[in-house]
Design a protein around this motif. Sequence first.
Motif, mmCIF file in Angstrom:
data_model
loop_
_atom_site.group_PDB
_atom_site.id
_atom_site.type_symbol
_atom_site.label_atom_id
_atom_site.label_comp_id
_atom_site.label_asym_id
_atom_site.label_seq_id
_atom_site.Cartn_x
_atom_site.Cartn_y
_atom_site.Cartn_z
ATOM 1 N N GLY A 152 -3.380 -6.870 -6.626
ATOM 2 C CA GLY A 152 -3.336 -6.713 -5.343
ATOM 3 C C GLY A 152 -2.408 -6.546 -4.569
ATOM 4 O O GLY A 152 -2.171 -5.570 -3.919
ATOM 5 N N HIS A 153 -1.225 -7.800 -4.755
ATOM 6 C CA HIS A 153 0.159 -7.559 -3.785
ATOM 7 C C HIS A 153 1.040 -7.078 -4.614
ATOM 8 O O HIS A 153 2.269 -7.035 -4.252
ATOM 9 N N GLY A 154 0.645 -6.646 -5.896
ATOM 10 C CA GLY A 154 1.764 -6.101 -6.970
ATOM 11 C C GLY A 154 1.332 -5.354 -7.821
ATOM 12 O O GLY A 154 0.061 -5.153 -8.185
ATOM 13 N N ARG A 155 1.912 -4.392 -8.649
ATOM 14 C CA ARG A 155 1.721 -3.440 -9.591
ATOM 15 C C ARG A 155 2.723 -3.299 -10.553
ATOM 16 O O ARG A 155 3.804 -3.643 -10.156
ATOM 17 N N ALA A 156 2.436 -3.175 -11.876
ATOM 18 C CA ALA A 156 3.436 -2.994 -12.846
ATOM 19 C C ALA A 156 3.066 -1.694 -13.628
ATOM 20 O O ALA A 156 1.839 -1.431 -14.134
ATOM 21 N N TRP A 157 4.126 -0.909 -13.635
ATOM 22 C CA TRP A 157 4.087 0.389 -14.562
ATOM 23 C C TRP A 157 4.684 0.321 -15.932
ATOM 24 O O TRP A 157 5.816 -0.252 -15.744
ATOM 25 N N GLU A 158 4.291 0.923 -17.044
ATOM 26 C CA GLU A 158 4.864 0.515 -18.029
ATOM 27 C C GLU A 158 5.187 1.698 -18.659
ATOM 28 O O GLU A 158 4.642 3.263 -18.767
ATOM 29 N N LEU A 159 6.451 1.808 -19.780
ATOM 30 C CA LEU A 159 6.764 3.028 -20.582
ATOM 31 C C LEU A 159 7.444 2.317 -21.899
ATOM 32 O O LEU A 159 8.464 1.666 -21.834
ATOM 33 N N GLY A 160 6.635 2.169 -22.862
ATOM 34 C CA GLY A 160 7.285 1.513 -23.812
ATOM 35 C C GLY A 160 7.245 0.326 -23.661
ATOM 36 O O GLY A 160 6.267 -0.411 -23.032
ATOM 37 N N ALA A 184 0.942 -1.215 0.305
ATOM 38 C CA ALA A 184 0.042 0.112 0.044
ATOM 39 C C ALA A 184 0.887 1.202 0.022
ATOM 40 O O ALA A 184 0.563 2.189 -0.821
ATOM 41 N N ALA A 185 1.677 1.176 0.896
ATOM 42 C CA ALA A 185 2.625 2.554 0.938
ATOM 43 C C ALA A 185 3.531 2.384 -0.250
ATOM 44 O O ALA A 185 3.739 3.701 -0.796
ATOM 45 N N ALA A 186 4.132 1.646 -0.398
ATOM 46 C CA ALA A 186 5.079 1.511 -1.853
ATOM 47 C C ALA A 186 4.226 1.747 -2.866
ATOM 48 O O ALA A 186 4.933 2.397 -3.814
ATOM 49 N N GLY A 187 3.146 0.947 -3.042
ATOM 50 C CA GLY A 187 2.471 1.454 -4.142
ATOM 51 C C GLY A 187 2.297 3.101 -4.590
ATOM 52 O O GLY A 187 2.276 3.562 -5.757
ATOM 53 N N TRP A 194 3.319 7.426 -7.916
ATOM 54 C CA TRP A 194 3.535 8.824 -8.001
ATOM 55 C C TRP A 194 4.597 9.327 -8.890
ATOM 56 O O TRP A 194 4.738 10.177 -9.666
ATOM 57 N N LEU A 195 5.709 8.681 -8.336
ATOM 58 C CA LEU A 195 6.934 8.986 -8.986
ATOM 59 C C LEU A 195 7.213 8.516 -10.672
ATOM 60 O O LEU A 195 7.322 9.312 -11.315
ATOM 61 N N LEU A 196 6.608 7.296 -10.765
ATOM 62 C CA LEU A 196 6.750 6.919 -12.109
ATOM 63 C C LEU A 196 5.582 7.552 -13.122
ATOM 64 O O LEU A 196 5.795 7.786 -14.027
ATOM 65 N N ARG A 197 4.390 7.859 -12.546
ATOM 66 C CA ARG A 197 3.638 8.655 -13.376
ATOM 67 C C ARG A 197 4.277 9.923 -13.795
ATOM 68 O O ARG A 197 4.031 10.419 -14.754
ATOM 69 N N ARG A 198 5.087 10.528 -12.596
ATOM 70 C CA ARG A 198 5.647 12.063 -13.089
ATOM 71 C C ARG A 198 6.706 11.923 -14.154
ATOM 72 O O ARG A 198 6.988 12.466 -14.692
ATOM 73 N N LEU A 199 7.221 10.582 -14.205
ATOM 74 C CA LEU A 199 8.516 10.230 -15.100
ATOM 75 C C LEU A 199 7.758 9.640 -16.606
ATOM 76 O O LEU A 199 8.421 9.304 -17.457
ATOM 77 N N GLY A 200 6.366 9.476 -16.575
ATOM 78 C CA GLY A 200 5.708 9.257 -17.812
ATOM 79 C C GLY A 200 5.434 7.821 -17.974
ATOM 80 O O GLY A 200 4.674 7.384 -19.129
ATOM 81 N N TYR A 201 5.488 6.946 -16.978
ATOM 82 C CA TYR A 201 4.797 5.482 -16.984
ATOM 83 C C TYR A 201 3.425 5.777 -16.597
ATOM 84 O O TYR A 201 2.985 6.603 -16.183
ATOM 85 N N ARG A 202 2.929 4.475 -16.981
ATOM 86 C CA ARG A 202 1.473 4.404 -16.901
ATOM 87 C C ARG A 202 1.108 3.038 -16.163
ATOM 88 O O ARG A 202 1.901 1.961 -16.354
ATOM 89 N N LEU A 203 0.361 2.962 -15.202
ATOM 90 C CA LEU A 203 -0.197 1.638 -14.574
ATOM 91 C C LEU A 203 -0.810 0.939 -15.526
ATOM 92 O O LEU A 203 -1.860 1.047 -16.241
#
Length: 125
Positions: free
Chosen positions: A34-42, A12-15, A20-29
Amino acid sequence: MHHVEIWVDDIAAAGREWDWLLRRLGYRLGDDWGHGRAWELGSLYIVVEAGPDVVPGRHERRRAGLNHLAFHAGSRDEVDAVVAECAAHGWSLLFADRHPYAGGPDHYAAYLESGEGFEVELVAG
């Protein structure tokens, strides 16, 4: 590089921090299971996960292993804008006494640390 996977104690906290950081850098969720998330850029993606195989304990960037991830972060103004907002999103500025030249006089960057001790370097182009 294909992907990076970061294991954390508290998804929850790390997510929130990484989102916030990865979206600022242009990544998208791209995925959230549930227990994991992946952000993509290309074709590159970054996973933050707190699955059942994670051994508890804060990450220590100074131990043998991964020290930090470095990202292209846009202009100097864009790096400064992230630094101005980082504390409100769970990140702290490292090497504040030498910022933004902690990497040397010709290297404009911000070094941030997450709540779980992961370091990122945001390099201005």
